[in-house]
Write an enzyme that holds these catalytic residues in place. Structure first.
Site, PDB file in Angstrom:
ATOM      1  N   LYS A 195       0.838  -1.198   0.000  1.00  0.00           N
ATOM      2  CA  LYS A 195       0.000   0.000   0.000  1.00  0.00           C
ATOM      3  C   LYS A 195       0.875   1.250   0.000  1.00  0.00           C
ATOM      4  O   LYS A 195       2.003   1.214   0.478  1.00  0.00           O
ATOM      5  CB  LYS A 195      -0.858   0.026   1.271  1.00  0.00           C
ATOM      6  CG  LYS A 195      -1.967  -1.003   1.320  1.00  0.00           C
ATOM      7  CD  LYS A 195      -2.731  -0.910   2.632  1.00  0.00           C
ATOM      8  CE  LYS A 195      -3.872  -1.914   2.708  1.00  0.00           C
ATOM      9  NZ  LYS A 195      -4.923  -1.710   1.716  1.00  0.00           N
ATOM     10  N   ARG A 197     -10.190 -11.768   2.225  1.00  0.00           N
ATOM     11  CA  ARG A 197     -11.024 -12.877   1.734  1.00  0.00           C
ATOM     12  C   ARG A 197     -10.280 -14.212   1.831  1.00  0.00           C
ATOM     13  O   ARG A 197     -10.893 -15.260   2.013  1.00  0.00           O
ATOM     14  CB  ARG A 197     -11.495 -12.565   0.300  1.00  0.00           C
ATOM     15  CG  ARG A 197     -10.396 -12.445  -0.713  1.00  0.00           C
ATOM     16  CD  ARG A 197     -10.803 -11.646  -1.961  1.00  0.00           C
ATOM     17  NE  ARG A 197     -10.827 -10.194  -1.700  1.00  0.00           N
ATOM     18  CZ  ARG A 197     -11.185  -9.287  -2.588  1.00  0.00           C
ATOM     19  NH1 ARG A 197     -11.563  -9.639  -3.802  1.00  0.00           N
ATOM     20  NH2 ARG A 197     -11.182  -8.001  -2.276  1.00  0.00           N
TER      21      ARG A 197
HETATM   22  N1  BES Z   1      -8.067  -3.863   4.527  1.00  0.00           N
HETATM   23  C1  BES Z   1      -8.266  -3.446   3.195  1.00  0.00           C
HETATM   24  C2  BES Z   1      -9.586  -2.707   2.983  1.00  0.00           C
HETATM   25  C3  BES Z   1      -9.754  -1.405   3.712  1.00  0.00           C
HETATM   26  C4  BES Z   1      -9.555  -0.205   3.061  1.00  0.00           C
HETATM   27  C5  BES Z   1     -10.183  -1.367   5.021  1.00  0.00           C
HETATM   28  C6  BES Z   1      -9.755   0.986   3.711  1.00  0.00           C
HETATM   29  C7  BES Z   1     -10.366  -0.168   5.678  1.00  0.00           C
HETATM   30  C8  BES Z   1     -10.160   1.013   5.017  1.00  0.00           C
HETATM   31  C9  BES Z   1      -8.250  -4.661   2.275  1.00  0.00           C
HETATM   32  O1  BES Z   1      -7.442  -5.696   2.684  1.00  0.00           O
HETATM   33  C10 BES Z   1      -7.736  -4.206   0.953  1.00  0.00           C
HETATM   34  O2  BES Z   1      -6.606  -3.828   0.887  1.00  0.00           O
HETATM   35  N2  BES Z   1      -8.580  -4.260  -0.054  1.00  0.00           N
HETATM   36  C11 BES Z   1      -8.212  -3.852  -1.355  1.00  0.00           C
HETATM   37  C12 BES Z   1      -8.732  -4.872  -2.341  1.00  0.00           C
HETATM   38  C13 BES Z   1      -8.221  -4.693  -3.726  1.00  0.00           C
HETATM   39  C14 BES Z   1      -6.740  -5.005  -3.789  1.00  0.00           C
HETATM   40  C15 BES Z   1      -8.984  -5.604  -4.639  1.00  0.00           C
HETATM   41  C16 BES Z   1      -8.839  -2.483  -1.621  1.00  0.00           C
HETATM   42  O3  BES Z   1      -9.966  -2.260  -1.156  1.00  0.00           O
HETATM   43  O4  BES Z   1      -8.197  -1.666  -2.228  1.00  0.00           O
HETATM   44 MN    MN Z   2      -5.457  -5.501   2.012  1.00  0.00          MN
END
Ligand code: BES
Ligand code: MN
Ligand code: ZN
Length: 512
Positions: free
Chosen positions: A289, A363
Site C-alpha cells: 500500500k 477474503r
Molecule cells: N483492509 C483493506 C480494505 C480497507 C480499506 C479497510 C480501507 C479499511 C479502510 C483490504 O485488505 C484491501 O486492501 N482491499 C483492497 C482490495 C483490492 C486489492 C482488490 C482495496 O480495497 O483496495
Molecule cells: Mn489488504
C-alpha cells in the site's frame, strides 16, 4: 464515570440536567427549576434558538436561586416520536457536552413524559446507556496529559421516582457495554502490541464468563490444509492464529463433534457462527500500500474485534443460545518469504486460488475460517464481519455497513437490528455475472475481480466457500469500524460497530 440512580431532587451542586419537549414544553423538573430561579429557564429559552427539538442543548450558567453551577436543558423533541435510540443519543450528547466544559458531577431529573409510551425508568436507563457508551476513551499511552484534557465527568446521577427499577433496567441493557469497550480496546491498539498471539491473550477474559476457547496455531492449520489463510501470514514474523470461542447457553446437551476441524466442545444445538477478519496489520504485502494513511491498517482486525466483543456481550448476559465466534488472525507483511502476486494457494475445502493482488488478503483469511466454521459446527447460520474493501467506502461512505447475503429473511433481520441500535446496514447485490468476474485462467478462482464492483466481487469470493443451504450474511465494515469524529454514543476512534447489532439480532431472533 460512576452512574447512580436516586430519589427525585432539584437540589444539587454540579450541573443539573432537565428535559424539555419540542415547542418548549418544560418537563415537571424543568418547570420547578424555572420557578426556583425566578424564570431563568424561560428567559434563556426566549433568548436562544432552543425549542426542545431532539439533539438540542441549552446551558444556563450559575442561575440565581439554585446551588447548581449550571442548568442544562436537554431537548427530547416530539414525545410521540421518541425512540430508545434517541434517548441513548441524548445521554451520549450530554456526556460529550459536560466533558467539554470540564464538569465533574451532574444530576439529571428524569420525568415521565406525556405522549410517549416509554416509561420514565426506561428513559433513564436508555439515557444512562448512551452516557456510558460515550464515556469511553483510549488513553493508556498518554503519559503526560494535562488534567484539563482528560475526561472530567466522574459522577452522573439519575433522579426519578422508581430509581431502583431504573437501575435494574440499566444493568440489564448495559451488559453489552463491556463487550463494546473490549472491542474498542483491541481495535485501538497499535500492531506492535496487538498481533495474532496477543489478540488471543486478550480473549482469555472470556473464559471467566464461561466461554470455551480453542486456539489453532500454524501447525494445526497446516494439517487442516488452510493454505489460503496461511499464505497471507507467511511473510510475517508473527505466527497466524485461529481463535475459536464457544458459548453454550442453550442448556442442551453437547452434540457429537463433526468434521476434521473437530473443535473440542461442540454445541448442543446447531450453533450460530460469527466469523471475523483479523488482519492485525495490513501493509498490502508485496502489493504494498502507499505510505499515506497506512497506519489505519492497524484496525484491519475490526471484524475479529467485533466478534470478540460480541462473545463477551452474549456471555455476560448469559444469552440462551449456542454461539461460536471464530477469528482468523494474521499479519500481512512484505518479506523474503511473503507470497507473491500470481501464487496459487489451496484452501482447506480444496479450491485453488490465484493470488493476483496480495492486498486482497481478507477474503483469503476468511475463506478458510468460514470453511472451519461449517466443517466443525454445521451452523444454523453464519455472519462474517470484515474491513474487507475500500470500495465499500465509495458506495456507502462511513454511515452504513455493506450487507451481502444468500438469505432474504436474515438480511431483513440484520437490517432491523441495525436500525434499532443505530448501526445501520445496507444490502448490495450478489449474482452470477459478478461471480464470473473472479474466474481465473489457471486456478478455480482469483482473489480480485477487476476495477468495478469491488465490494461485490469480494463477497462473491466468500460465497464460493458457503455450503448450499447455509444461511449466510457478510458485513463489509471497512467504512464504519473507525470514526474520524465524535458521535453521540461513539467517541472518535474504534466504534465496535456490529457488537450491539449482532447482540440485538441474537436476542430478537434466536433466544425465543
Ligand atoms: N483492509 C483493506 C480494505 C480497507 C480499506 C479497510 C480501507 C479499511 C479502510 C483490504 O485488505 C484491501 O486492501 N482491499 C483492497 C482490495 C483490492 C486489492 C482488490 C482495496 O480495497 O483496495
Ligand atoms: Mn489488504
Ligand atoms: Zn485488509
Amino acid at each position: 464515570m460512576r452512574i447512580a440512580f436516586a430519589a427525585p431532587t432539584v437540589k444539587t451542586s454540579g450541573t443539573l440536567v432537565v428535559t424539555v419537549g419540542d415547542e418548549k414544553r418544560l418537563s415537571a423538573s424543568a418547570a420547578a427549576v424555572d420557578e426556583a430561579t425566578g424564570g431563568a429557564v424561560g428567559r434563556a429559552i426566549a433568548g436562544s434558538r432552543f425549542t426542545g427539538k431532539k439533539g438540542q442543548l441549552l446551558e444556563i450558567l450559575a442561575p440565581a436561586g439554585l446551588d447548581s453551577a449550571r442548568v442544562l436543558l436537554l431537548g427530547l423533541g416530539k414525545p410521540a416520536e421518541l425512540t430508545e435510540l434517541d434517548l441513548e443519543k441524548a445521554g451520549g450528547q450530554l456526556v460529550g457536552q459536560l466533558n467539554g466544559v470540564g464538569e465533574t458531577a451532574a444530576s439529571i431529573a428524569v420525568d415521565a413524559l406525556e405522549g410517549t409510551a416509554i416509561p420514565a425508568t426506561e428513559m433513564a436507563a436508555r439515557i444512562a446507556l448512551g452516557a456510558r457508551l460515550r464515556s469511553y476513551r483510549f488513553d493508556k499511552y498518554k503519559t503526560k496529559e494535562a488534567a484539563d484534557k482528560k475526561l472530567s465527568l466522574a459522577n452522573l446521577t439519575f433522579h426519578l421516582k422508581e430509581a431502583k427499577k431504573a437501575q435494574k433496567q440499566f444493568e440489564a441493557i448495559a451488559a453489552v457495554v463491556a463487550g463494546v469497550f473490549l472491542s474498542r480496546d483491541v481495535v485501538s491498539e497499535p500492531a506492535n502490541i496487538l498481533y495474532p498471539e496477543s489478540f488471543v491473550e486478550r480473549a482469555a477474559v472470556l473464559e471467566k464468563l464461561g466461554v470455551k476457547i480453542t486456539v489453532l496455531g500454524e501447525k494445526e492449520m497446516k494439517k487442516l490444509g488452510m493454505g489460503a489463510l496461511l499464505g497471507v501470514g507467511q511473510g510475517s514474523r508473527r505466527e497466524s492464529q485461529l481463535l475459536v470461542m464457544e458459548w453454550h447457553g442453550s442448556g442442551k446437551k453437547p452434540a457429537e463433534k463433526k468434521g476434521k476441524g473437530k473443535a473440542k466442545a461442540a454445541a448442543g444445538e446447531a450453533p450460530l457462527c460469527f466469523v471475523g477478519k483479523g488482519v492485525c496489520f495490513d501493509t498490502g504485502g508485496i502489493s504494498i500500500k502507499p505510505a499515506g494513511g497506512m497506519e489505519d491498517m492497524k484496525w484491519d482486525m475490526g471484524g475479529a474485534g467485533t466478534v470478540l466483543g460480541l462473545m463477551h456481550a452474549l456471555a455476560s448476559r448469559k444469552a440462551k443460545v449456542d454461539v461460536v465466534g471464530i477469528c482468523g488472525l494474521v499479519e500481512n507483511m512484505p518479506d523474503g518469504n511473503a507470497q507473491r502476486p500470481g501464487d496459487v494457494v489451496t484452501s482447506a475445502n480444496g479450491q485453488t486460488i490465484e493470488v493476483i493482488n496480495t492486498d486482497a488478503e481478507g477474503r483469503l483469511v476468511l475463506c478458510d475460517a468460514l470453511w472451519y466454521a461449517q466443517e466443525t459446527y454445521r451452523p444454523r447460520m453464519i455472519v462474517d464481519l470484515a474491513t474487507l474493501t475500500g470500495a465499500i467506502l465509495v458506495s456507502l461512505g462511513k454511515e452504513q455497513a455493506g450487507l451481502f447475503s444468500n438469505d432474504d429473511a436474515l438480511s431483513e433481520q440484520l437490517a432491523a437490528a441495525g436500525k434499532a441500535v443505530g448501526e445501520p446496514v445496507w444490502r448490495l447485490p450478489l449474482g452470477e455475472e459478478y461471480d464470473r468476474m473472479i474466474d481465473s485462467d489457471i486456478a478455480d478462482m482469483k482473489n480480485v475481480g477487476g476495477r468495478y464492483g469491488g465490494s461485490i466481487t469480494a463477497a462473491q469470493f466468500l460465497q464460493r466457500f458457503i455450503n448450499e443451504g447455509t444461511p449466510w450474511a457478510h458485513l463489509d465494515i471497512a467504512g464504519v469500524t473507525w470514526s474520524d469524529k465524535d458521535k453521540p454514543t461513539v467517541p472518535k476512534g474504534a466504534t465496535a460497530f456490529g457488537v450491539r447489532l449482532l447482540d440485538r439480532l441474537v436476542a430478537d431472533q434466536y433466544e425465543k
